[in-house]
Design an enzyme around this catalytic site. Structure first.
Site, PDB file in Angstrom:
ATOM      1  N   HIS A  61       0.918  -1.217   0.148  1.00  0.00           N
ATOM      2  CA  HIS A  61      -0.016   0.192   0.057  1.00  0.00           C
ATOM      3  C   HIS A  61       0.755   1.218   0.069  1.00  0.00           C
ATOM      4  O   HIS A  61       0.657   2.180  -0.734  1.00  0.00           O
ATOM      5  CB  HIS A  61      -0.958  -0.115   1.189  1.00  0.00           C
ATOM      6  CG  HIS A  61      -1.796  -1.074   1.297  1.00  0.00           C
ATOM      7  ND1 HIS A  61      -2.052  -1.667   2.543  1.00  0.00           N
ATOM      8  CD2 HIS A  61      -2.979  -1.408   0.397  1.00  0.00           C
ATOM      9  CE1 HIS A  61      -3.059  -2.502   2.401  1.00  0.00           C
ATOM     10  NE2 HIS A  61      -3.645  -2.456   1.368  1.00  0.00           N
ATOM     11  N   LYS A 103     -17.253  -5.989   9.083  1.00  0.00           N
ATOM     12  CA  LYS A 103     -15.971  -6.717   9.099  1.00  0.00           C
ATOM     13  C   LYS A 103     -15.334  -6.687  10.549  1.00  0.00           C
ATOM     14  O   LYS A 103     -15.676  -5.671  11.318  1.00  0.00           O
ATOM     15  CB  LYS A 103     -15.038  -6.051   8.470  1.00  0.00           C
ATOM     16  CG  LYS A 103     -14.960  -6.748   6.865  1.00  0.00           C
ATOM     17  CD  LYS A 103     -13.641  -6.279   6.097  1.00  0.00           C
ATOM     18  CE  LYS A 103     -13.713  -6.815   4.721  1.00  0.00           C
ATOM     19  NZ  LYS A 103     -12.597  -6.211   3.943  1.00  0.00           N
ATOM     20  N   ARG A 148      -2.565  -5.842  -8.206  1.00  0.00           N
ATOM     21  CA  ARG A 148      -1.455  -6.818  -7.791  1.00  0.00           C
ATOM     22  C   ARG A 148      -1.318  -7.993  -9.016  1.00  0.00           C
ATOM     23  O   ARG A 148      -0.180  -8.091  -9.421  1.00  0.00           O
ATOM     24  CB  ARG A 148      -1.440  -7.645  -6.569  1.00  0.00           C
ATOM     25  CG  ARG A 148      -1.381  -6.573  -5.519  1.00  0.00           C
ATOM     26  CD  ARG A 148      -1.728  -7.307  -4.061  1.00  0.00           C
ATOM     27  NE  ARG A 148      -3.257  -7.565  -4.262  1.00  0.00           N
ATOM     28  CZ  ARG A 148      -3.810  -8.053  -3.112  1.00  0.00           C
ATOM     29  NH1 ARG A 148      -3.389  -8.168  -2.114  1.00  0.00           N
ATOM     30  NH2 ARG A 148      -5.271  -8.127  -3.449  1.00  0.00           N
ATOM     31  N   SER A 173      -2.987  -7.554   3.396  1.00  0.00           N
ATOM     32  CA  SER A 173      -3.078  -7.227   4.692  1.00  0.00           C
ATOM     33  C   SER A 173      -3.410  -8.681   5.462  1.00  0.00           C
ATOM     34  O   SER A 173      -2.749  -9.030   6.435  1.00  0.00           O
ATOM     35  CB  SER A 173      -4.435  -6.186   5.290  1.00  0.00           C
ATOM     36  OG  SER A 173      -3.889  -5.114   4.586  1.00  0.00           O
TER      37      SER A 173
HETATM   38  O1  PNS Z   1      -9.253  -2.812   1.132  1.00  0.00           O
HETATM   39  P1  PNS Z   1     -10.481  -3.228   0.634  1.00  0.00           P
HETATM   40  O2  PNS Z   1     -11.071  -4.189   1.368  1.00  0.00           O
HETATM   41  O3  PNS Z   1     -10.121  -4.196  -0.659  1.00  0.00           O
HETATM   42  O4  PNS Z   1     -11.304  -2.183   0.087  1.00  0.00           O
HETATM   43  C1  PNS Z   1     -12.626  -2.287  -0.469  1.00  0.00           C
HETATM   44  C2  PNS Z   1     -13.197  -0.836  -0.571  1.00  0.00           C
HETATM   45  C3  PNS Z   1     -13.500  -0.192   0.800  1.00  0.00           C
HETATM   46  C4  PNS Z   1     -12.731  -0.112  -1.524  1.00  0.00           C
HETATM   47  C5  PNS Z   1     -14.903  -1.125  -1.119  1.00  0.00           C
HETATM   48  O5  PNS Z   1     -15.362  -2.278  -0.399  1.00  0.00           O
HETATM   49  C6  PNS Z   1     -15.778   0.070  -1.037  1.00  0.00           C
HETATM   50  O6  PNS Z   1     -15.368   1.215  -1.878  1.00  0.00           O
HETATM   51  N1  PNS Z   1     -16.498  -0.026  -0.179  1.00  0.00           N
HETATM   52  C7  PNS Z   1     -17.609   1.114   0.280  1.00  0.00           C
HETATM   53  C8  PNS Z   1     -18.846   0.898  -0.317  1.00  0.00           C
HETATM   54  C9  PNS Z   1     -19.047   1.032  -1.652  1.00  0.00           C
HETATM   55  O7  PNS Z   1     -18.946   2.316  -2.262  1.00  0.00           O
HETATM   56  N2  PNS Z   1     -19.451   0.319  -2.447  1.00  0.00           N
HETATM   57  C10 PNS Z   1     -19.726   0.411  -3.816  1.00  0.00           C
HETATM   58  C11 PNS Z   1     -18.497   0.003  -4.916  1.00  0.00           C
HETATM   59  S1  PNS Z   1     -18.340  -1.600  -4.795  1.00  0.00           S
END
Ligand code: PNS
Length: 190
Positions: free
Chosen positions: A16, A40, A89, A127
């Site tokens: 990151h 979570k 990745r 992570s």
């Molecule tokens: O680090 P991660 O868990 O891969 O991040 C995922 C994240 C937080 C970017 C994604 O789950 C997110 O944007 N969640 C917020 C809800 C949202 O906007 N959902 C619509 C897009 S799928």
């Protein structure tokens, strides 16, 4: 241009941070945005993660850490960001990331998703991998900044595993006289 880099960052890894460093040279401002996700069970609280991110990015004046809940595009618009930044990745990331980018596009046409390829050396890193290694007593010193490694060891109730072969200091075989080498090997019980 302002970029929001959303994620869980539980915890933030060197992968990151590599991405954030490179993004900080591309965008005027990079906002590392930690999702407050009630679904979570994280290892670190949002507050801890924000502190970890702030400490790890303090050398980058145009990077800030914040938290948000709800839709990422709404947060991006609230922060007047034009870009959502995500790392790729491997091909395995592509499908889910593309779906997310398309979904976000249906929610707002104002915000563009920009992907940066993760540096090769971190293409395996997540992570979850960090937490799994630490849970089973392995060293994560090479995967996260030192202060975060300490936080992780504290969570799993063990110290830096100095005896882990990954972190054992390499012995420069060529430059060492034979007696010193055999002494060292005997001391370390290699
Ligand atoms: O680090 P991660 O868990 O891969 O991040 C995922 C994240 C937080 C970017 C994604 O789950 C997110 O944007 N969640 C917020 C809800 C949202 O906007 N959902 C619509 C897009 S799928």
């Amino acid at each position: 241009m302002i970029a929001v880099y959303p994620g869980s960052f539980d915890p933030i890894t060197l992968g990151h941070l590599d991405l954030i460093g490179r993004a900080s040279r591309l965008f005027e401002q990079v906002i590392v945005a930690v999702l407050r996700n009630p679904n979570k069970m994280p290892l670190f609280s949002v507050q801890q993660r924000l502190e970890q991110i702030r400490l790890s990015t303090q050398h980058l004046p145009n990077v800030e850490a914040d938290s948000f809940d709800g839709l990422t595009v709404n947060y991006a618009q609230m922060r007047q960001a034009q870009v959502l930044l995500r790392g790729l990745r491997a091909v395995s990331d592509f499908e889910i990331e593309l779906q997310m980018a398309h979904t976000n596009k249906t929610l707002s046409t104002q915000v563009e998703t920009v992907f940066l390829a993760t540096s090769n050396e971190y293409s395996f890193l997540s992570s979850s991998v960090v937490k799994e290694i630490a849970r089973f007593g392995g060293s994560v010193d090479h995967l996260v900044p030192p202060h975060i490694a300490l936080d992780i060891y504290q969570c799993y109730n063990h110290n830096s595993p100095m005896l882990n072969p990954i972190t054992t200091e390499a012995i420069p075989l060529k430059s060492m006289p034979m007696e010193t080498l055999t002494d060292k090997l005997r001391d370390q019980q290699v």
